[in-house]
Write a protein that holds these residues in place. Sequence first.
Motif, mmCIF file in Angstrom:
data_model
loop_
_atom_site.group_PDB
_atom_site.id
_atom_site.type_symbol
_atom_site.label_atom_id
_atom_site.label_comp_id
_atom_site.label_asym_id
_atom_site.label_seq_id
_atom_site.Cartn_x
_atom_site.Cartn_y
_atom_site.Cartn_z
ATOM 1 N N LYS A 1 0.812 -1.211 0.000
ATOM 2 C CA LYS A 1 0.000 0.000 0.000
ATOM 3 C C LYS A 1 0.851 1.268 0.000
ATOM 4 C CE LYS A 1 -4.138 1.923 0.461
ATOM 5 N NZ LYS A 1 -5.288 1.674 -0.354
ATOM 6 N N ASN B 1 -4.265 -0.043 6.529
ATOM 7 C CA ASN B 1 -4.984 0.428 5.356
ATOM 8 C C ASN B 1 -6.284 -0.357 5.154
ATOM 9 O OD1 ASN B 1 -3.558 -1.948 4.641
ATOM 10 N ND2 ASN B 1 -3.716 -1.433 2.490
ATOM 11 N N PHE B 2 -6.760 -0.967 6.218
ATOM 12 C CA PHE B 2 -8.000 -1.719 6.143
ATOM 13 C C PHE B 2 -8.662 -1.703 7.516
ATOM 14 C CE2 PHE B 2 -4.633 -4.649 7.228
ATOM 15 C CZ PHE B 2 -5.157 -5.355 8.297
ATOM 16 N N SER C 1 -10.703 -2.623 2.710
ATOM 17 C CA SER C 1 -9.496 -1.826 2.491
ATOM 18 C C SER C 1 -9.868 -0.392 2.178
ATOM 19 C CB SER C 1 -8.671 -2.391 1.340
ATOM 20 O OG SER C 1 -8.170 -3.656 1.673
#
Length: 173
Positions: free
Chosen positions: A34, A114-115, A153
């Motif tokens: 990411k 990121n999720f 996400s």
Amino acid sequence: MKLTSSSCAIPEYPDSLDDHDDSRLIVTLRTFSKIFGLAGIRVGYAIARPDIIQMLHKVRQPFNVTSLAQVAATAGMDDIAHIARTLQVNAEGMDYLEAEFRRLGLAFVPSHANFMLVEVGDGHSILRRPVATRGVIVRPMNGYGYPRHVRISVGLPEENRRLIAALGEVVGK
């Protein structure tokens, strides 16, 4: 070489590299997916004592990281502007999703990643279908012992809005 914290670290997030020494059984895993924008090449690394790394080498695939992936990862670490933008987009996306999940009445686990883990109820298989038809993929977590949850996400702003619109249709808000 002495490993140090990355310049893109989140200040309130602990850096496990500080906990490594010759007496501890610690493995730190990092991915370039990411933050560096390299999810498609599947590159990352592990930091651990040499004896642990030797064990990991016994089970890894041969040639598991291509030379192109290595070049991309190296270049990614040097692109400080991209890292800063990615952190900003992720933080803004996380804030947006948290606010929208609250508005929709969906429980979630706060995250620095990121999720997010979001509780969608027993009908999460029903939830996946309408969301997926809008080009949004959520990952069911029943295999991890959370049958009422999905992993979502953080995406780009337009992707996050599309997700929330689909969720809103499903939960009727």
